[in-house]
Design an enzyme around this catalytic site. Structure first.
Site, short mmCIF file in Angstrom:
data_model
loop_
_atom_site.label_atom_id
_atom_site.label_comp_id
_atom_site.label_asym_id
_atom_site.label_seq_id
_atom_site.Cartn_x
_atom_site.Cartn_y
_atom_site.Cartn_z
N HIS A 290 0.75 -1.27 -0.07
CA HIS A 290 -0.01 0.08 0.05
C HIS A 290 0.83 1.36 -0.10
O HIS A 290 0.44 2.33 -0.44
CB HIS A 290 -0.94 -0.06 1.43
N CYS A 291 1.94 1.39 0.48
CA CYS A 291 2.84 2.37 0.71
C CYS A 291 3.75 2.84 -0.28
O CYS A 291 3.62 3.96 -0.78
CB CYS A 291 3.74 2.38 2.28
N ILE A 292 4.90 2.15 -0.41
CA ILE A 292 5.98 2.49 -1.25
C ILE A 292 5.66 2.93 -2.57
O ILE A 292 5.98 3.89 -3.26
CB ILE A 292 7.19 1.59 -1.20
N VAL A 294 3.03 3.99 -3.90
CA VAL A 294 1.77 4.94 -3.74
C VAL A 294 2.22 6.25 -3.08
O VAL A 294 1.89 7.43 -3.75
CB VAL A 294 0.36 4.33 -2.93
N ASP A 295 2.61 6.28 -1.91
CA ASP A 295 2.78 7.63 -0.94
C ASP A 295 3.74 8.66 -1.90
O ASP A 295 3.35 9.66 -1.77
CB ASP A 295 3.42 7.22 0.27
#
Ligand SMILES: NC(=O)c1ccc[n+]([C@@H]2O[C@H](COP(=O)([O-])OP(=O)(O)OC[C@H]3O[C@@H](n4cnc5c(N)ncnc54)[C@H](O)[C@@H]3O)[C@@H](O)[C@H]2O)c1
Length: 453
Positions: A290-292, A294-295
């Site tokens: 979910h993070c790398i 997207v953020d």
């Protein structure tokens, strides 16, 4: 009236006392990978906790004592249930909460721009029930400014009592408190206890920071208070951009090393012996989770408002997005060596989760690789102990069942995409006709059947 009595009558002092005596009621909104463990931690510390989620099946499962996250056993849900933990979709119950923590998704939309709809909808749903003296904390990863420009703006404009966020020491008694505190969980990482991960907190004013810090101090060993929500928001993005850019760097160097006949993993291992100034990152088949992936794009989008190009982020995105294509090319080349065409070949992909030992498929490079292999006419199957079945997601509809490992000899190629610890790699290499390894999972195995990519 003496000053101490006056102080103790303030909403901040009242909430402080409730937190200290564990009587503060905690409402967690969004019971996913972040919200559910967080709620359980507060429950373990004897806080009365209510979880809110719009997914009726999650609410039902939790209330019947079942877990839907692999690393959280149902017994933990049942123990929390005995302590009074309940899940609900009824936002009206937020009126009874003293602290509300928001852990809803922050994905990218189809144009790869921030999709704040979950935060907006959640905030709009909180507003009618907002009470003076409540502490509202946003944990969802997002661009700097979201807490103030989106969350506070909606809460202030849509609450029926005219309540305002506390912004300074002399805030009126009918204020509510607001802070941002990023989640730093590393799914599957058993080496650091959750309690030992310092919790960064940035409040709209000093009282909000202090209250949020005090609340988190009951479940984390250390809190780090920063001067504003925007600093806390940016801190989380820096952490993830640091990872994203460094992974892109090793991915690019891997491509060069392959051309030069140098083993990049051996290089990283040797470089890691330097006791200062080097932190290892590892190449792979592409970014996932979910993070790398997207953020960083939350920041590059926001930067445009300031007429600023975040070139490192864009370049890293380009390099990392190319990795699934590189893997597919490697499979094609390896089959070619065996006098086989990709078209019509049977390929067994090992691991579809985005990283090892997790039951999380979000943004997994495996999904792109399956699509690309199929486009070239390959017949693709998969095995993943964490996913007996893969159905439909936001950007895929596979409807595939995990193939038992006994069938390995029937495949033209085994492609290692996720290096789950449970796999017996020597046995896999023994049984397979050809192995393409994108993770260095077969390190130490010397076999002409193995192609590392
Ligand atoms: N998963 C991680 O490892 C991780 C790590 C750090 C930060 N984060 C951030 O934390 C946030 C949450 O991520 P996650 O992994 O827990 O997501 P998730 O998809 O696992 O869970 C989100 C939950 O929110 C619920 N939800 C959506 N809209 C809602 C609404 N309006 N009201 C109530 N519930 C609602 C969903 O049904 C789901 O259960 C994201 O911003 C993410 O970037 C995640």
């Amino acid at each position: 009236m003496p000053k101490t009595e006056l102080d103790s009558a303030t909403p901040a002092a009242q909430l402080r006392r409730k937190i200290e005596t564990r009587s503060a009621r905690v409402g967690i909104i969004g019971l996913g990978y972040v919200g559910l463990p967080l709620g359980l931690l507060f429950s373990e510390e004897k806080f009365p906790v209510t979880g809110f989620d719009i997914d009726a099946s999650k609410v039902e499962k939790l209330n019947s004592g079942a877990s839907y996250i692999h690393h959280i056993p149902s017994t933990e849900i049942q123990a929390a249930g005995k302590r009074g933990f309940r899940a609900t979709a009824d936002y009206a119950q937020l009126a009874q909460a003293d602290a509300i923590i928001i852990c809803v998704p922050t994905p990218l939309d189809e144009y790869r721009e921030p999709d704040l709809s979950y935060i907006e909808l959640t905030t709009e749903a909180i507003a009618p029930h907002l009470q003076a003296g409540q502490l509202v904390i946003l944990e969802s990863t997002t661009y700097p400014g979201t807490t103030e420009e989106v969350l506070v703006k909606i809460l202030e404009s849509k609450n029926p009592r005219g309540l305002k966020a506390a912004r300074h020491e002399a805030a009126p008694a009918n204020s509510f408190f607001v802070a941002f505190s990023p989640e730093r969980e590393d799914p599957g990482n058993q080496s650091v206890a959750r309690r030992d991960i310092p919790k960064v907190v940035g409040g709209m004013d000093k009282a909000s920071s202090e209250l949020a810090s005090l609340l988190y101090s009951s479940i984390f060993n250390r809190t780090v208070v920063v001067s504003s929500p925007a600093v806390a928001e940016m801190t989380k993005l820096l952490e993830n951009i640091y990872r994203c850019v460094n992974i892109a760097l090793v991915n690019e160097l891997k491509l060069l090393c392959l051309r030069m006949g140098i083993n990049i993993w051996e290089v990283i291992e040797a470089a890691s012996t330097k006791p200062f100034g080097f932190h290892p990152f590892y190449p792979g088949p592409g970014l996932g989770g979910h993070c790398i992936p997207v953020d960083p794009f939350y920041l590059s989008w926001k930067a445009k408002e300031y007429d600023f190009q975040t070139r490192f982020i864009e370049l890293a995105g380009e390099v990392n997005a190319n990795m699934p294509y590189h893997v597919v090319q490697a499979v094609s080349g390896a089959l070619n060596q065996h006098k086989k065409a990709m078209n019509g070949s049977r390929i067994l992909m090992l691991g579809v989760a985005y990283k090892k030992d997790v039951d999380d498929l979000r943004e997994s490079p495996a999904l792109t690789i399956i699509e690309l292999l199929r486009q070239q006419g390959a017949e693709v199957s998969y095995n993943d102990p964490y996913f007996p079945f893969v159905g439909r997601g936001r950007r895929y509809d596979l409807q595939m069942h995990s193939t038992p490992l006994e069938k390995i000899p029937e495949f033209d190629c085994v492609l290692i995409v996720t290096d789950h610890s449970d796999y017996d790699y020597p046995a896999i290499v023994r049984q397979a006709k050809l192995v393409v390894d994108s993770r260095n999972a077969t390190r130490g195995i010397d076999s002409p059947k193995v192609v590392r990519c």
